[in-house]
Design an enzyme around this catalytic site. Structure first.
Site, PDB file in Angstrom:
ATOM      1  N   LYS A  77       0.829  -1.205   0.000  1.00  0.00           N
ATOM      2  CA  LYS A  77       0.000   0.000   0.000  1.00  0.00           C
ATOM      3  C   LYS A  77       0.865   1.257   0.000  1.00  0.00           C
ATOM      4  CE  LYS A  77      -3.967  -0.321   0.088  1.00  0.00           C
ATOM      5  NZ  LYS A  77      -4.961  -0.462  -0.996  1.00  0.00           N
ATOM      6  N   HIS A  95      -1.853   3.372  -7.142  1.00  0.00           N
ATOM      7  CA  HIS A  95      -3.123   4.088  -7.339  1.00  0.00           C
ATOM      8  C   HIS A  95      -2.861   5.518  -7.819  1.00  0.00           C
ATOM      9  CE1 HIS A  95      -5.022   0.672  -5.527  1.00  0.00           C
ATOM     10  NE2 HIS A  95      -4.363   0.838  -4.395  1.00  0.00           N
TER      11      HIS A  95
END
Length: 356
Positions: A77, A95
């Protein structure tokens, strides 16, 4: 060929229990001549001693920033805010390629430091199919939490568990709230996440309605709103009409009471559920979008971490062969090309200040 040095970093998010490489697969890597350094981590589901036994080096959390320049930093992450200039090659879920919040700043950090993002979402084969993904378990958990919420059995804060324990809670029981003729719709039912959602729903005694590309091309909105539970497992790559809009939430014909957005593409222009502006989390997994009639949202962006061993083991099994072929180009070359295209598309250039 330059020897590969992988550095498994500690995840700074407190609720991130997963790892991209489990100890058994770390042993495969070290046995093949790969140097693997593992940072200590208080929440990683596998203890660091198991990595050490597999031939890995052990180091302090966050020390990746001072790793040798050729080291490849491996994580899952978000990266911590410091150091601002990212000098290494990083493998993780960034992302950052679809206009998500914070995307431009992350790309700027790479251009400032001269590093490279090898985004795991874009590690794909020749046909564009992802080679390592958590999608199945994301869909499984998303559907499971949606059913538990609809039945009045979801309790917060959420805590990691095992599949057997989760399945036990999913079994229908007499007196479950909202369970009379429960109907559930899975959109994106043929993908990894959709398959996981379908399995979880069947474990809960619910036979889902399954929609995929054919059904979303000509969306039957009344049919969508006529289900009790909606699980969205679609990750859009091109703009499509929204599946659920603000005006749909207040319509008189809405039976829908529980929505789980497995994709969590909030903030992106490709979001197919633009009815919320922030994700939920383990502490507060459910957000009420409407009071009368009730409509609850679950949008947790690290769902598989609630089944950390199962999801990490599956992901690691898929990723390890790709790491063993790290220097051969192919899928990793496509990752580099996608990063370079993103830099070009966002017009991020080396030397820009953070305030630009």
């Amino acid at each position: 060929m330059t020897e590969l040095h992988l550095w498994l970093r500690h995840e700074t998010r407190r609720t991130e229990r997963r790892t991209p490489i489990v100890p058994a697969d770390a042993g495969r890597l070290t046995g093949s001549g790969v140097t693997v350094t593992v940072e200590e981590s208080p929440q990683r589901v596998f203890p660091v001693e198991e990595y050490e036994a597999a031939g890995c080096r052990v180091t302090a959390p966050g020390s990746w920033a001072s790793a040798p320049p050729d080291t490849v930093i491996l994580g899952l992450k978000e990266l911590p805010e410091q150091p601002h200039a990212l000098t290494h090659r990083h493998i993780c879920f960034g992302h950052a390629y679809k206009g998500q919040p914070g995307a431009a700043d992350l790309l700027r950090r790479f251009t400032t430091g001269g590093g490279t993002l090898l985004d795991l979402e874009y590690l794909v084969d020749d046909d564009g199919r992802r080679l390592a993904a958590f999608g199945y378990w994301a869909g499984y958990l998303g559907a499971a939490l949606a059913v538990l919420q609809h039945r009045g059995r979801l309790t917060a804060p959420l805590t990691p568990t095992g599949k057997d324990e989760l399945d036990e809670t999913l079994r229908p029981a007499a007196g479950d709230a909202g369970d009379t003729d429960l109907t559930a719709l899975v959109i994106g039912a043929l993908g990894r996440s959709g398959r996981g959602a379908r399995v979880a729903l069947r474990s809960a005694g619910v036979e889902p309605t399954c929609w995929d590309l054919a059904e979303t091309r000509a969306l039957d909105r009344p049919a969508l709103l006529g289900h009790d539970v909606l699980v969205n497992a679609v990750l859009a790559t091109t703009p499509v009409p929204a599946f659920l809009r603000e005006q749909d939430l207040d319509g008189p014909a809405r039976r829908l009471r529980t929505v789980c957005d497995v994709t969590c593409d909030v903030g992106s222009p490709l979001n197919v559920l633009p009815v919320y502006d922030r994700v939920t989390d383990w502490a507060e997994p459910v957000r009420r979008l409407r009071k009368k009639p009730e409509l609850d949202l679950i949008a947790i962006d690290n769902l598989p971490s609630l089944l950390p061993k199962e999801s990490s083991t599956d992901f690691s099994a898929a990723l390890t062969p790709q790491l063993l072929d790290f220097h051969t180009g192919g899928a990793w070359g496509r990752c580099r090309e996608r990063f370079q295209a993103a830099i070009s598309e966002s017009a991020v250039t080396k030397g820009e200040s953070r305030g630009d």
